[in-house]
Every structure is written in structure tokens, then in C-alpha cells.
Design a protein around this motif. Structure first.
Motif, short mmCIF file in Angstrom:
data_model
loop_
_atom_site.label_atom_id
_atom_site.label_comp_id
_atom_site.label_asym_id
_atom_site.label_seq_id
_atom_site.Cartn_x
_atom_site.Cartn_y
_atom_site.Cartn_z
N LEU A 310 -0.25 3.52 3.54
CA LEU A 310 1.16 2.79 2.76
C LEU A 310 1.76 1.53 3.55
N SER A 311 1.41 1.97 4.82
CA SER A 311 2.49 1.45 5.52
C SER A 311 2.18 -0.41 5.75
N PHE A 312 1.53 -0.76 4.70
CA PHE A 312 0.14 -2.07 4.63
C PHE A 312 1.05 -2.12 2.75
N LEU A 313 2.11 -1.32 2.59
CA LEU A 313 2.95 -1.72 0.95
C LEU A 313 3.97 -2.73 1.21
N PRO A 314 4.67 -3.06 2.36
CA PRO A 314 5.92 -4.01 2.74
C PRO A 314 5.40 -5.45 2.58
#
Length: 405
Positions: A310-314
């Protein structure tokens, strides 16, 4: 001299040489690219605080990345200090990572295992020359270290709650943690989003175990401070000014780019290594110790995996800003998750084998450091030569300056 003594000597020798060569690579890295931009921006400011304020108003709300390591551009002595502190900072980062993966504060009987873990982290991280060795790029190292320190502090509190232990937070410690939390809240969108995901998953775990109510008021004050930091970060005028440089992409075009980046993120993200070093390192971690039992009752490994993804979502709407260096934090979370799948088993009768593995990975780190030092030393000499040509031409009033490429 027996075999074990020889292995110990080789192990200590390679450990020393590896640290030495990595330090030389850091020490000889010249000013390049954004280093000059930061230095000139600082020189244009009246003082350090004006520099931080100007960055906040005109470039980004990431105050943490202006305060530190921006502080290292104050003068030559601070630049030297930054080089001296890079390796200790990296060790602190891996120490926090190891704690989050194992839950062990002490390294008793674990120091060889920790060294292997640290070497694998160095070899598996993307573009360490950009994210650690380079002064401006070390923003990723410093920010990640601070974020992992913050997560480690909250992880410790979570373990105390799960074990029904007393949580001792004095007034001074609470104030310091609250100030630190505000600073972490200004560390950047990827970091604050990922930390928020981790805190949310930990909260669900406490709710499931009916222990959410045991979170003390002082911990809530720290968490509120973190939210205040996020608000300060999001309200920065500099954030909106940077959107002027944004490239508008159609939704499906943006989505396709994001999916391609995600699929390659854990495999070198297009820098050519295909992530082979990372995955071989993760395989070593899995084979070194047995897997934990009852995965269904252990949520931490899956929390790290979810947070990593989820750290790629931004970057979904900012995919044109994505580069291999933005995989730095997600890959660390992946390594933590893989390590947390295993349980440490110290075998006193077979203490040689871990050191042999350590010798192998230390050799790779040493070679990497030596190559990095050689390249950076050469680049430093070239840069010095260029600057001498430029300064001489400026002094003589030349209108055209030719420097070697």
C-alpha cells in the motif's frame, strides 16, 4: 589455530574492511546535482530557519526533509558531519528494522544474525548510491530511519498492551514523543500514509483482542500530534505550487503506468538488476532459521506485507514522479515482513555456519563498497577539475566555458 578461530579472524577482518570501504565511498562522493541546488538555496536565505520556511512556502510541506538533512548544508563542518553520521544512521535504521521483525531488543546471541540481516538490507535496497551515499539522496535514509524509530516506539507500546504490561510514559518523554510525532507527520506523503496504514492495522488487532481500550491517554496525545504534523504537511503552499509542474494523464494511462511500476518495484524497478540480490537475500533469511508456527495467529508479518504494497498508493496520481528510489521504504517493509516469518534458533553446536554465511555477504558488501569508492573518487577528481575550470573562466570574465564531459 583451529578452523573456528580462522573463521572468526576472517569474519572480523571482512566486517572491518566492508565498513571501511563503504565509508570511503560516502566520504569521496562529490557534490552533484541537487546538492548544489540545496547549497545555493541555503546561501540565498538569511539563516537556517528562513531556509526551512522558504522550502515550506515554495517547494514542499516535507519540513522534516528541510530540517534534516537540510541542516547539513549550513557549513563545511556540517557536511563532514553528515558523512560521518551516514553509517551510524544506516545501522540505526537496520536495528529498528530488526527489532520490528523479531521483537527482540537485545542482540545477545543474535549479533551474527543481525549482521547478515544488515548486509542483505544493504545489498537488496534500490540504488544505495542515490538513497544513502549521496548527500541529498540520503534524505531517504534519514527519513526512513526516523519513520522506523517512530514505528518501533509504537510497536513497543503495542507489545506492552498485548502482554498486559504497564506503560510508563513520563511527562517529559510524552512531550518529546509528541514533538517527534509532529516532525514525522511532515516527512512526506508515502511515509505518513504507510505509517497510518500500519497504525490502523495494529488498532484492528487490538480491537480483535479486546485490548484497544488499554491505549493510555498519553499515547493518544502522541498520535494526535502525528495527525497535527500531517495537517501541517498537507497545508503547505509549496505542495500546491509543485502541482503546476504536474503532468496530466488520462486515468487508464495513469493506471497502466502505475501497474507496470508496481509489478517491477520489487525487481529493481527498471535499474537492471531484476531484484536478484534482494530475492536471493530474502531466500537466505528464510533458510537461515525455521518458520514460525501458527501463522493464522500471527498478524505482524502480513501487516508488513500489506503496508509495503500500500505504500505505493500515494504515487498513483503522481506516477511521473516515481523512480527506483521511492521503492526504498517499501522494500525495507518487505524485508521486515520476511524476517518476521522466521524464529531465531541459536545452535551453539553449529555456530560456524552463520559466520560462513556472514563472510559471504560481507564480501559482497566489501566489493560493493570498494567499487563505489573507486567510482566516487574518480568522479570527485573530475568534478574538482571542472569547478577549477569554471571558477578560472568566471574570474577572467569569459563568456563561454568549456568543461570536459
Amino acid at each position: 589455530m583451529n578452523k573456528e578461530s580462522i573463521i572468526n579472524i576472517v569474519f572480523i577482518g571482512l566486517l572491518t574492511l566492508s565498513v571501511f570501504f563503504v565509508f570511503l565511498a560516502i566520504w569521496n562522493h562529490p557534490f552533484i546535482g541537487d546538492d548544489w541546488h540545496f547549497l545555493w538555496s541555503f546561501n540565498k536565505s538569511n539563516n537556517y530557519f528562513t531556509f526551512v520556511y522558504t522550502q515550506y512556502m515554495n517547494w514542499s510541506g516535507r519540513i522534516f526533509q528541510s530540517v534534516l538533512p537540510g541542516v547539513f548544508f549550513i557549513n563545511e563542518s556540517m557536511i563532514v558531519l553528515s558523512k560521518l553520521l551516514t553509517i551510524p544512521c544506516f545501522i540505526l535504521m537496520t536495528r529498528c528494522s530488526y527489532y520490528l521483525a523479531t521483537g527482540s531488543v537485545s542482540l545477545k546471541n543474535r549479533w551474527v544474525d543481525y549482521i547478515i540481516f544488515t548486509c542483505i538490507m544493504w545489498l537488496g535496497l534500490p540504488v544505495v548510491g542515490t538513497t544513502i551515499v549521496w548527500l541529498t539522496g540520503s534524505i531517504y535514509l534519514w527519513t526512513t530511519t526516523a519513520a522506523l524509530m517512530f514505528i518501533s516506539l509504537l510497536f513497543r507500546i503495542k507489545l506492552q498492551i498485548l502482554n498486559d504490561e504497564e506503560i510508563a510514559l513520563g511527562h517529559l518523554k510524552t512531550i518529546l514523543l509528541a514533538l517527534f510525532a509532529i516532525l514525522i507527520g511532515t516527512s512526506g506523503l508515502q511515509f505518513v500514509f504507510t505509517i497510518s496504514v500500519i497504525l490502523m492495522l495494529w488498532s484492528l488487532e487490538l480491537l480483535r483482542l479486546n485490548k484497544f481500550h488499554r491505549i493510555p491517554l498519553k499515547v493518544w496525545l502522541v498520535l494526535v500530534s502525528f495527525v497535527i504534523g500531517i495537517i501541517i504537511f498537507l497545508l503547505s503552499p509549496g505542495n500546491f505550487l509543485r502541482f503546476e509542474y504536474a503532468t496530466e494523464l488520462a486515468f487508464f494511462s495513469n493506471l497502466s503506468r502505475f501497474i507496470m511500476f508496481m509489478l517491477g518495484a520489487y525487481f529493481g524497478a527498471g535499474v537492471g538488476s531484476l531484484g536478484s540480490t534482494l530475492w536471493l537475500g530474502l531466500l537466505v533469511i528464510l533458510l537461515m532459521h525455521p518458520l514460525k508456527e501458527n501463522f493464522s495467529k500471527r498478524f505482524d508479518p502480513f501487516i508488513w506485507f500489506i503496508a509495503s504494497l500500500l505504500s505505493f498508493l500515494p504515487f498513483f496520481s503522481l506516477i511521473y514522479f516515481a523512480a527506483p528510489r521511492v521503492t526504498f521504504f517499501p522494500i525495507i517493509l518487505l524485508v521486515i515482513g520476511i524476517k518476521s516469518l522466521t524464529k531465531f534458533k541459536h545452535k551453539a553446536t553449529n555456530g560456524v555456519f552463520p559466520k560462513v554465511i556472514a563472510i559471504i555477504v560481507l564480501s559482497l558488501v566489501g566489493i560493493d563498497g570498494f567499487v563505489g569508492w573507486s567510482a566516487n573518487k574518480s568522479l570527485s577528481i573530475e568534478n574538482t577539475n571542472r569547478m577549477e575550470i569554471i571558477n578560472k573562466a568566471v574570474t577572467e570574465g569569459e563568456k563561454k566555458i568549456i568543461v570536459p564531459y
